[in-house]
Design a protein around this motif. Structure first.
Motif, short mmCIF file in Angstrom:
data_model
loop_
_atom_site.label_atom_id
_atom_site.label_comp_id
_atom_site.label_asym_id
_atom_site.label_seq_id
_atom_site.Cartn_x
_atom_site.Cartn_y
_atom_site.Cartn_z
N TYR A 159 12.96 -9.35 2.09
CA TYR A 159 12.46 -9.88 3.36
C TYR A 159 12.70 -11.38 3.38
O TYR A 159 12.19 -12.12 2.54
N ALA A 160 13.51 -11.82 4.33
CA ALA A 160 13.83 -13.24 4.46
C ALA A 160 14.13 -13.53 5.92
O ALA A 160 14.74 -12.70 6.62
N ALA A 161 13.69 -14.69 6.38
CA ALA A 161 13.92 -15.12 7.76
C ALA A 161 13.45 -14.07 8.77
O ALA A 161 14.07 -13.88 9.82
N GLY A 162 12.35 -13.38 8.42
CA GLY A 162 11.76 -12.42 9.35
C GLY A 162 12.46 -11.09 9.44
O GLY A 162 12.14 -10.28 10.32
N ARG A 163 13.40 -10.82 8.53
CA ARG A 163 14.16 -9.57 8.58
C ARG A 163 14.18 -8.88 7.23
O ARG A 163 14.18 -9.53 6.18
N PHE A 164 14.21 -7.54 7.27
CA PHE A 164 14.30 -6.73 6.06
C PHE A 164 15.72 -6.24 5.84
O PHE A 164 16.45 -5.95 6.79
N SER A 165 16.10 -6.16 4.56
CA SER A 165 17.32 -5.45 4.17
C SER A 165 16.95 -4.57 3.00
O SER A 165 16.00 -4.86 2.26
N ALA A 166 17.67 -3.47 2.82
CA ALA A 166 17.30 -2.48 1.81
C ALA A 166 18.45 -2.20 0.85
O ALA A 166 19.63 -2.24 1.23
N TYR A 167 18.08 -1.92 -0.40
CA TYR A 167 19.03 -1.54 -1.45
C TYR A 167 18.55 -0.22 -2.05
O TYR A 167 17.38 -0.08 -2.40
N THR A 168 19.47 0.73 -2.19
CA THR A 168 19.14 2.03 -2.75
C THR A 168 20.18 2.42 -3.81
O THR A 168 21.04 1.61 -4.17
N THR A 220 0.83 -1.21 0.00
CA THR A 220 0.00 0.00 0.00
C THR A 220 0.86 1.26 0.00
O THR A 220 2.08 1.19 0.11
N ALA A 221 0.20 2.40 -0.08
CA ALA A 221 0.90 3.68 -0.09
C ALA A 221 1.48 4.04 1.27
O ALA A 221 2.23 5.01 1.39
N ALA A 222 1.16 3.26 2.31
CA ALA A 222 1.65 3.59 3.64
C ALA A 222 2.22 2.39 4.38
O ALA A 222 2.40 2.45 5.59
N LYS A 245 8.64 1.61 7.09
CA LYS A 245 10.06 1.97 7.09
C LYS A 245 10.68 1.75 8.47
O LYS A 245 11.85 1.38 8.58
N ALA A 246 9.89 1.95 9.50
CA ALA A 246 10.38 1.75 10.87
C ALA A 246 10.77 0.29 11.13
O ALA A 246 11.57 0.00 12.02
N ASP A 247 10.22 -0.63 10.34
CA ASP A 247 10.53 -2.06 10.49
C ASP A 247 11.67 -2.50 9.59
O ASP A 247 12.07 -3.67 9.63
N GLY A 248 12.19 -1.58 8.75
CA GLY A 248 13.31 -1.91 7.88
C GLY A 248 13.04 -1.79 6.40
O GLY A 248 13.97 -1.96 5.60
N LEU A 249 11.79 -1.50 6.00
CA LEU A 249 11.52 -1.27 4.59
C LEU A 249 12.30 -0.05 4.09
O LEU A 249 12.52 0.89 4.85
N ALA A 250 12.67 -0.07 2.81
CA ALA A 250 13.37 1.08 2.24
C ALA A 250 12.50 2.33 2.30
O ALA A 250 12.99 3.43 2.46
#
Length: 205
Positions: free
Chosen positions: A121-130, A73-75, A90-95
């Motif tokens: 999102y893998a193994a319950g964790r987020f990582s981000a690429y920018t 969603t947008a939020a 984003k507070a949970d790790g989303l870009a």
């Protein structure tokens, strides 16, 4: 357009339809700019922000191999759990919290395209690429992968390929007619098709 639901008639614009997915039970989920609805054997069930969605603007839907329903969603990113929506932002790790597209790999890894970059999102964790990690642009519009091939990402700044060596970017100077991409599909032979305002392009290594 009016749809009947348990809570009464629900009105939405036909132009508001954005995405769809089918779950294991054969129910059809449709994302709109006014929430999402589930159709099952003649019965409509709607979900909006008032029902726990992060936003009424639903841009992406995905049913993963484990049967879970995800809504971008947008939020925030929402996951259906026991009849309720769990929200990731984003507070949970989303870009970024504004989600544009979703993709699941065969190993269950979930890729999330946002307005602020690409998330994994893998193994319950987020990582981000920018862009700092080599992504062509932080506005990610579509994601795809051929079996045993690299991950392809369509962005507002070109086409990105992610493999074990990192990102490779393709832009107008590399042959794309337009760098602002809106859609992407990867064929079984590995050819990548991307859509833009300039038309359809094909890339084959």
């Amino acid at each position: 357009c009016w749809l009947p639901s348990a809570g009464g008639n629900w009105r939405f614009s036909a132009t508001a339809l954005r995405t769809r997915a089918e779950d294991r039970e054969g129910s059809i989920w449709v994302g709109t700019e006014e929430g999402c609805f589930r159709y099952d054997v003649g019965r409509f069930e709607m979900a909006t922000r008032a029902d726990g969605l992060a936003s009424d603007v639903v841009r992406a839907l995905l049913v993963t191999a484990d049967g879970r329903v995800w809504a971008g969603t947008a939020a925030g990113l929402c996951r259906r759990e026991h009849g309720r929506w769990r929200i990731f932002t984003k507070a949970d790790g989303l870009a970024a919290s504004d989600v544009q597209c979703l993709w699941e790999d065969r190993d269950g890894t979930l890729w999330i395209g946002t307005t602020g970059g690409l998330s994994r999102y893998a193994a319950g964790r987020f990582s981000a690429y920018t862009r700092e990690n080599g992504l062509p642009d932080n506005q990610v519009r579509a994601i795809g992968r051929a079996p045993d091939g690299p991950l392809w990402v369509a962005t507002h700044g070109g086409l990105g390929r992610l493999d074990s060596g990192g990102f490779t970017s393709y832009r107008v100077q590399d042959g794309l007619p337009y760098s602002t991409l809106g859609s992407l599909a990867v064929a079984a032979d590995g050819a990548v098709w991307v859509g833009s305002e300039a038309g359809l392009s094909r890339y084959a290594a």
